[in-house]
Scaffold this motif. Structure first.
Motif, PDB file in Angstrom:
ATOM      1  N   UNK A  42       0.836  -1.198   0.000  1.00  0.00           N
ATOM      2  CA  UNK A  42       0.000   0.000   0.000  1.00  0.00           C
ATOM      3  C   UNK A  42       0.874   1.253   0.000  1.00  0.00           C
ATOM      4  N   UNK A  43       2.181   1.066   0.113  1.00  0.00           N
ATOM      5  CA  UNK A  43       3.124   2.182   0.084  1.00  0.00           C
ATOM      6  C   UNK A  43       3.001   2.928  -1.250  1.00  0.00           C
ATOM      7  N   UNK A  44       3.348   4.205  -1.262  1.00  0.00           N
ATOM      8  CA  UNK A  44       3.256   4.974  -2.513  1.00  0.00           C
ATOM      9  C   UNK A  44       4.388   4.644  -3.470  1.00  0.00           C
ATOM     10  N   UNK A  45       4.117   4.823  -4.754  1.00  0.00           N
ATOM     11  CA  UNK A  45       5.151   4.684  -5.778  1.00  0.00           C
ATOM     12  C   UNK A  45       4.846   5.665  -6.898  1.00  0.00           C
ATOM     13  N   UNK A  46       5.855   6.064  -7.613  1.00  0.00           N
ATOM     14  CA  UNK A  46       5.684   7.044  -8.684  1.00  0.00           C
ATOM     15  C   UNK A  46       4.708   6.537  -9.737  1.00  0.00           C
ATOM     16  N   UNK A  47       3.662   7.291  -9.969  1.00  0.00           N
ATOM     17  CA  UNK A  47       2.592   6.964 -10.929  1.00  0.00           C
ATOM     18  C   UNK A  47       1.992   5.594 -10.633  1.00  0.00           C
ATOM     19  N   UNK A  48       2.112   5.149  -9.397  1.00  0.00           N
ATOM     20  CA  UNK A  48       1.564   3.862  -8.947  1.00  0.00           C
ATOM     21  C   UNK A  48       2.087   2.682  -9.763  1.00  0.00           C
ATOM     22  N   UNK A  49       3.333   2.748 -10.192  1.00  0.00           N
ATOM     23  CA  UNK A  49       3.882   1.662 -11.008  1.00  0.00           C
ATOM     24  C   UNK A  49       4.456   0.511 -10.196  1.00  0.00           C
ATOM     25  N   UNK A  50       4.598   0.694  -8.880  1.00  0.00           N
ATOM     26  CA  UNK A  50       4.913  -0.414  -7.966  1.00  0.00           C
ATOM     27  C   UNK A  50       6.105  -1.262  -8.434  1.00  0.00           C
ATOM     28  N   UNK A  51       7.290  -0.668  -8.503  1.00  0.00           N
ATOM     29  CA  UNK A  51       8.441  -1.402  -9.028  1.00  0.00           C
ATOM     30  C   UNK A  51       9.057  -2.403  -8.065  1.00  0.00           C
ATOM     31  N   UNK A  52       8.478  -2.550  -6.876  1.00  0.00           N
ATOM     32  CA  UNK A  52       9.053  -3.454  -5.878  1.00  0.00           C
ATOM     33  C   UNK A  52       8.750  -4.918  -6.185  1.00  0.00           C
ATOM     34  N   UNK A  53       9.696  -5.762  -5.859  1.00  0.00           N
ATOM     35  CA  UNK A  53       9.524  -7.211  -5.953  1.00  0.00           C
ATOM     36  C   UNK A  53      10.179  -7.813  -4.706  1.00  0.00           C
ATOM     37  N   UNK A  54       9.731  -8.987  -4.293  1.00  0.00           N
ATOM     38  CA  UNK A  54      10.229  -9.605  -3.061  1.00  0.00           C
ATOM     39  C   UNK A  54      10.576 -11.069  -3.295  1.00  0.00           C
ATOM     40  N   UNK A  55      11.690 -11.494  -2.725  1.00  0.00           N
ATOM     41  CA  UNK A  55      12.043 -12.914  -2.696  1.00  0.00           C
ATOM     42  C   UNK A  55      12.125 -13.311  -1.229  1.00  0.00           C
ATOM     43  N   UNK A  88      13.581  -3.080 -12.938  1.00  0.00           N
ATOM     44  CA  UNK A  88      13.919  -2.056 -13.927  1.00  0.00           C
ATOM     45  C   UNK A  88      12.925  -2.011 -15.078  1.00  0.00           C
ATOM     46  N   UNK A  89      12.161  -3.083 -15.265  1.00  0.00           N
ATOM     47  CA  UNK A  89      11.169  -3.146 -16.343  1.00  0.00           C
ATOM     48  C   UNK A  89       9.748  -2.916 -15.842  1.00  0.00           C
ATOM     49  N   UNK A  90       9.603  -2.214 -14.722  1.00  0.00           N
ATOM     50  CA  UNK A  90       8.267  -2.079 -14.131  1.00  0.00           C
ATOM     51  C   UNK A  90       7.286  -1.338 -15.016  1.00  0.00           C
ATOM     52  N   UNK A  91       7.762  -0.599 -16.004  1.00  0.00           N
ATOM     53  CA  UNK A  91       6.856   0.069 -16.947  1.00  0.00           C
ATOM     54  C   UNK A  91       5.997  -0.963 -17.696  1.00  0.00           C
ATOM     55  N   UNK A  92       6.494  -2.206 -17.798  1.00  0.00           N
ATOM     56  CA  UNK A  92       5.747  -3.260 -18.505  1.00  0.00           C
ATOM     57  C   UNK A  92       4.414  -3.573 -17.836  1.00  0.00           C
ATOM     58  N   UNK A  93       4.260  -3.187 -16.566  1.00  0.00           N
ATOM     59  CA  UNK A  93       3.034  -3.495 -15.827  1.00  0.00           C
ATOM     60  C   UNK A  93       2.047  -2.335 -15.841  1.00  0.00           C
ATOM     61  N   UNK A  94       2.386  -1.251 -16.521  1.00  0.00           N
ATOM     62  CA  UNK A  94       1.544  -0.057 -16.493  1.00  0.00           C
ATOM     63  C   UNK A  94       0.137  -0.338 -17.022  1.00  0.00           C
ATOM     64  N   UNK A  95       0.046  -1.004 -18.150  1.00  0.00           N
ATOM     65  CA  UNK A  95      -1.274  -1.252 -18.738  1.00  0.00           C
ATOM     66  C   UNK A  95      -2.131  -2.119 -17.821  1.00  0.00           C
ATOM     67  N   UNK A  96      -1.528  -3.136 -17.220  1.00  0.00           N
ATOM     68  CA  UNK A  96      -2.265  -4.007 -16.293  1.00  0.00           C
ATOM     69  C   UNK A  96      -2.781  -3.217 -15.088  1.00  0.00           C
ATOM     70  N   UNK A  97      -1.924  -2.370 -14.530  1.00  0.00           N
ATOM     71  CA  UNK A  97      -2.297  -1.585 -13.349  1.00  0.00           C
ATOM     72  C   UNK A  97      -3.398  -0.587 -13.675  1.00  0.00           C
ATOM     73  N   UNK A  98      -3.205   0.158 -14.749  1.00  0.00           N
ATOM     74  CA  UNK A  98      -4.173   1.197 -15.093  1.00  0.00           C
ATOM     75  C   UNK A  98      -5.492   0.605 -15.595  1.00  0.00           C
ATOM     76  N   UNK A 114      -3.874   8.817 -21.367  1.00  0.00           N
ATOM     77  CA  UNK A 114      -2.863   9.867 -21.246  1.00  0.00           C
ATOM     78  C   UNK A 114      -1.600   9.331 -20.594  1.00  0.00           C
ATOM     79  N   UNK A 115      -1.768   8.617 -19.483  1.00  0.00           N
ATOM     80  CA  UNK A 115      -0.605   8.093 -18.774  1.00  0.00           C
ATOM     81  C   UNK A 115       0.180   7.104 -19.632  1.00  0.00           C
ATOM     82  N   UNK A 116      -0.531   6.248 -20.341  1.00  0.00           N
ATOM     83  CA  UNK A 116       0.161   5.258 -21.158  1.00  0.00           C
ATOM     84  C   UNK A 116       1.006   5.931 -22.232  1.00  0.00           C
ATOM     85  N   UNK A 117       0.466   6.982 -22.838  1.00  0.00           N
ATOM     86  CA  UNK A 117       1.206   7.708 -23.864  1.00  0.00           C
ATOM     87  C   UNK A 117       2.376   8.467 -23.257  1.00  0.00           C
ATOM     88  N   UNK A 118       2.115   9.128 -22.137  1.00  0.00           N
ATOM     89  CA  UNK A 118       3.144   9.928 -21.483  1.00  0.00           C
ATOM     90  C   UNK A 118       4.286   9.053 -20.964  1.00  0.00           C
TER      91      UNK A 118
END
Length: 221
Positions: A42-55, A88-98, A114-118
């Motif tokens: 639930x922590x904030x992330x830039x444009x809600x892209x959530x680049x965190x991963x956990x092992x 580093x590839x968290x932009x790949x999840x943008x469409x799924x999130x939005x 707009x966000x997807x284009x930007x």
């Protein structure tokens, strides 16, 4: 488990300390571990892209023995060692999130478009170093939130930055080109109370509107 509205946040804040030694016989159920991680994200992330991963390393922790040399007690006694990564590839999840946000009526379709284009344009212009810096910042946010969540669940933690990053990634089979190792967090039930620590007086670390002589001169005293 306590429900969130029964938890005193400030008690959690005051009682969270880094723990070096845990009850080695105690194991955290995976369902609860997932719940804590879910709450942490639930922590904030830039444009809600959530680049965190956990092992979550809760079995065969001995693989890490020579790779966390200065944190052997945490490794040997914790219920788990959690490696926090930045994708580093968290932009790949943008469409799924939005798209999910649109489906849940949390975002209008035109805002998603707009966000997807930007973002596509913005990320194409960003250096790897800049993307890495962003993931490190956001990784710190989710890590701190996880440690507070863990304390609210009755567990103790210790953030660990001293480890052999390259070797850890290789040992755990993680793509070093895609993922950035941020920190380990050990978690478990403390076997003895943690040592309390001191903080600088708030006046020594806060300045209004600019970094003034109060902060600048504090290190000289």
């Amino acid at each position: 488990m306590q429900t969130p509205n029964k938890i005193d946040f400030f008690k959690v804040l005051q009682e969270r300390h880094s723990v070096k030694e845990y009850d080695s016989s105690f194991k955290i159920p995976r369902e609860e571990m997932l719940e804590m991680l879910r709450e942490a994200t639930k922590a904030p992330s830039s444009v809600n892209l959530q680049p965190w991963r956990f092992v979550v390393v809760d079995e065969r922790k001995e693989r890490l023995k020579s790779l966390v040399r200065f944190n052997q007690r945490q490794l040997n006694t914790s219920s788990a060692m959690i490696l926090v990564l930045g994708d580093m590839n968290h932009i790949d999840y943008a469409d799924e999130i939005f798209s999910s946000a649109v489906e849940q009526n949390l975002m209008p379709q035109d805002v998603k478009d707009y966000y997807m284009s930007y973002l596509k344009d913005a990320f194409s212009k960003m250096t790897k170093q800049k993307i890495r810096e962003n993931t490190l910042i956001v990784g710190g946010l989710v890590a701190m939130q996880f440690m507070l969540v863990a304390k609210a669940h009755g567990y103790d933690t210790n953030p660990i930055g001293g480890f052999e990053r390259k070797e850890v990634m290789e040992t755990l089979g993680i793509d070093v080109e895609r993922y950035v190792p941020i920190m380990f967090i050990s978690i478990g039930k403390a076997s003895k109370p943690a040592h309390e620590s001191v903080r600088l007086p708030i006046e020594r670390v806060v300045s209004w509107n600019q970094v003034d002589q109060v902060i600048g001169s504090s290190a000289k005293k």
